[in-house]
Design a protein around this motif. Structure first.
Motif, PDB file in Angstrom:
ATOM      1  N   ALA A 184      -9.429  -5.436 -10.793  1.00  0.00           N
ATOM      2  CA  ALA A 184      -8.023  -5.769 -10.582  1.00  0.00           C
ATOM      3  C   ALA A 184      -7.202  -4.516 -10.281  1.00  0.00           C
ATOM      4  O   ALA A 184      -6.301  -4.536  -9.429  1.00  0.00           O
ATOM      5  CB  ALA A 184      -7.477  -6.479 -11.811  1.00  0.00           C
ATOM      6  N   ALA A 185      -7.527  -3.423 -10.963  1.00  0.00           N
ATOM      7  CA  ALA A 185      -6.809  -2.163 -10.717  1.00  0.00           C
ATOM      8  C   ALA A 185      -7.072  -1.663  -9.297  1.00  0.00           C
ATOM      9  O   ALA A 185      -6.166  -1.171  -8.598  1.00  0.00           O
ATOM     10  CB  ALA A 185      -7.232  -1.119 -11.735  1.00  0.00           C
ATOM     11  N   GLN A 186      -8.320  -1.790  -8.853  1.00  0.00           N
ATOM     12  CA  GLN A 186      -8.661  -1.359  -7.491  1.00  0.00           C
ATOM     13  C   GLN A 186      -7.954  -2.213  -6.447  1.00  0.00           C
ATOM     14  O   GLN A 186      -7.455  -1.685  -5.437  1.00  0.00           O
ATOM     15  CB  GLN A 186     -10.180  -1.438  -7.303  1.00  0.00           C
ATOM     16  N   ILE A 187      -7.913  -3.516  -6.668  1.00  0.00           N
ATOM     17  CA  ILE A 187      -7.233  -4.418  -5.728  1.00  0.00           C
ATOM     18  C   ILE A 187      -5.747  -4.084  -5.659  1.00  0.00           C
ATOM     19  O   ILE A 187      -5.159  -4.034  -4.561  1.00  0.00           O
ATOM     20  CB  ILE A 187      -7.436  -5.882  -6.156  1.00  0.00           C
ATOM     21  N   THR A 188      -5.151  -3.835  -6.813  1.00  0.00           N
ATOM     22  CA  THR A 188      -3.723  -3.493  -6.839  1.00  0.00           C
ATOM     23  C   THR A 188      -3.461  -2.198  -6.084  1.00  0.00           C
ATOM     24  O   THR A 188      -2.490  -2.091  -5.316  1.00  0.00           O
ATOM     25  CB  THR A 188      -3.243  -3.344  -8.296  1.00  0.00           C
ATOM     26  N   ASN A 189      -4.349  -1.225  -6.261  1.00  0.00           N
ATOM     27  CA  ASN A 189      -4.181   0.058  -5.582  1.00  0.00           C
ATOM     28  C   ASN A 189      -4.271  -0.098  -4.066  1.00  0.00           C
ATOM     29  O   ASN A 189      -3.456   0.463  -3.320  1.00  0.00           O
ATOM     30  CB  ASN A 189      -5.238   1.047  -6.079  1.00  0.00           C
ATOM     31  N   GLN A 190      -5.253  -0.864  -3.590  1.00  0.00           N
ATOM     32  CA  GLN A 190      -5.411  -1.089  -2.151  1.00  0.00           C
ATOM     33  C   GLN A 190      -4.210  -1.831  -1.562  1.00  0.00           C
ATOM     34  O   GLN A 190      -3.746  -1.526  -0.462  1.00  0.00           O
ATOM     35  CB  GLN A 190      -6.687  -1.884  -1.884  1.00  0.00           C
ATOM     36  N   THR A 191      -3.715  -2.800  -2.306  1.00  0.00           N
ATOM     37  CA  THR A 191      -2.565  -3.574  -1.830  1.00  0.00           C
ATOM     38  C   THR A 191      -1.329  -2.694  -1.720  1.00  0.00           C
ATOM     39  O   THR A 191      -0.618  -2.712  -0.693  1.00  0.00           O
ATOM     40  CB  THR A 191      -2.294  -4.746  -2.788  1.00  0.00           C
ATOM     41  N   LEU A 192      -1.071  -1.911  -2.760  1.00  0.00           N
ATOM     42  CA  LEU A 192       0.110  -1.039  -2.734  1.00  0.00           C
ATOM     43  C   LEU A 192      -0.013   0.043  -1.673  1.00  0.00           C
ATOM     44  O   LEU A 192       0.990   0.432  -1.060  1.00  0.00           O
ATOM     45  CB  LEU A 192       0.307  -0.402  -4.120  1.00  0.00           C
ATOM     46  N   THR A 193      -1.225   0.520  -1.436  1.00  0.00           N
ATOM     47  CA  THR A 193      -1.430   1.520  -0.376  1.00  0.00           C
ATOM     48  C   THR A 193      -1.088   0.943   0.991  1.00  0.00           C
ATOM     49  O   THR A 193      -0.492   1.625   1.839  1.00  0.00           O
ATOM     50  CB  THR A 193      -2.888   2.006  -0.378  1.00  0.00           C
ATOM     51  N   THR A 194      -1.451  -0.311   1.196  1.00  0.00           N
ATOM     52  CA  THR A 194      -1.125  -0.967   2.466  1.00  0.00           C
ATOM     53  C   THR A 194       0.385  -1.088   2.645  1.00  0.00           C
ATOM     54  O   THR A 194       0.912  -0.836   3.742  1.00  0.00           O
ATOM     55  CB  THR A 194      -1.768  -2.361   2.525  1.00  0.00           C
ATOM     56  N   TYR A 195       1.092  -1.439   1.593  1.00  0.00           N
ATOM     57  CA  TYR A 195       2.555  -1.513   1.667  1.00  0.00           C
ATOM     58  C   TYR A 195       3.149  -0.143   1.987  1.00  0.00           C
ATOM     59  O   TYR A 195       4.070  -0.023   2.805  1.00  0.00           O
ATOM     60  CB  TYR A 195       3.124  -2.020   0.337  1.00  0.00           C
ATOM     61  N   ALA A 196       2.614   0.885   1.354  1.00  0.00           N
ATOM     62  CA  ALA A 196       3.114   2.249   1.592  1.00  0.00           C
ATOM     63  C   ALA A 196       2.859   2.676   3.034  1.00  0.00           C
ATOM     64  O   ALA A 196       3.697   3.332   3.677  1.00  0.00           O
ATOM     65  CB  ALA A 196       2.460   3.223   0.623  1.00  0.00           C
ATOM     66  N   ASP A 197       1.690   2.311   3.565  1.00  0.00           N
ATOM     67  CA  ASP A 197       1.382   2.648   4.961  1.00  0.00           C
ATOM     68  C   ASP A 197       2.372   1.978   5.916  1.00  0.00           C
ATOM     69  O   ASP A 197       2.805   2.582   6.915  1.00  0.00           O
ATOM     70  CB  ASP A 197      -0.038   2.208   5.296  1.00  0.00           C
TER      71      ASP A 197
END
Length: 229
Positions: free
Chosen positions: A124-137
């Protein structure tokens, strides 16, 4: 034997000659057709009058005007201002590369109905990190386009200068073509933003659905395990 008097013969000969002369004069008249085409005749008259009305003094001015017209249609000067933005667009798409940037990464990040068991928290932590990275991009892409406004404005000013300096028909047409190309490039940038928007939307809804699916998978495992016990 009948005797013909000389004066009677002369009279008849004279009458025959007159009739023959009249016949010869009448036949050509009947053979000719009177044809009249008023528009053609009128146009021919106007053309003849115009040509005959051009004097030797007017001819040099007419030639000079025709030369100016020909030069205006063949003198370039408005082309060559197009600047490709392919590398710029590629750099914007590369900015999205650190997050969920393609369908393969999307499928791996959001597997759906899967119970990760003891690894659920880390996953879940990894999924959250990937999702937030996409928003930041996506935010970085928007900022990059905003930072390019000054460069776009300078290019538009160059196009306006070309338009103002056009002194020939061909040059003006070429400047117009350059302006149309600049408008097409704006459309390309809008398409890139729309691609970014689609990716963000897919990540947003994918993350929500994946979270719900994993909660369901965890609950299913819990109840099945509890029932077996």
């Amino acid at each position: 034997m009948r005797i013909i008097k000389p004066h009677a013969f002369a009279l008849r000969s004279t009458s025959a000659a007159i009739l023959m002369a009249l016949a010869l004069r009448a036949n050509p008249a009947r053979a000719q057709l009177a044809v009249s085409d008023s528009p053609v005749e009128a146009n021919t008259t106007v053309i003849a009058g115009t040509v005959s009305g051009i004097s030797r003094q007017q001819l040099p001015a007419i030639i000079a005007q025709d030369t100016i017209t020909a030069q205006s249609l063949t003198t370039p000067g408005g082309a060559g201002r197009f600047q490709s933005q392919l590398s710029y667009l590629n750099s914007l798409m590369q900015t999205m590369g650190s997050g969920i940037a393609n369908a393969q990464i999307f499928a791996a990040t959001y597997p759906g109905w899967v119970d990760f068991g003891a690894n659920a928290a880390a996953t879940a932590a990894q999924i959250t990190n990937q999702t937030l990275t996409t928003y930041a991009d996506a935010i970085s892409v928007a900022q990059a386009q905003a930072a390019n406004f000054s460069g776009e404005d300078a290019h538009f000013q160059a196009l306006e200068a070309c338009n103002a300096a056009s002194v020939s028909v061909l040059q003006a047409i070429q400047c117009g073509n350059e302006i149309n190309l600049a408008a097409a490039q704006q459309t390309q940038q809008l398409r890139q933003l729309e691609i970014t928007h689609i990716m963000v939307d897919a990540v947003h809804f994918g993350e929500q659905l994946n979270e719900d699916a994993q909660l369901g998978a965890n609950a299913q495992t819990y109840f099945l395990t509890g029932a077996q016990r």
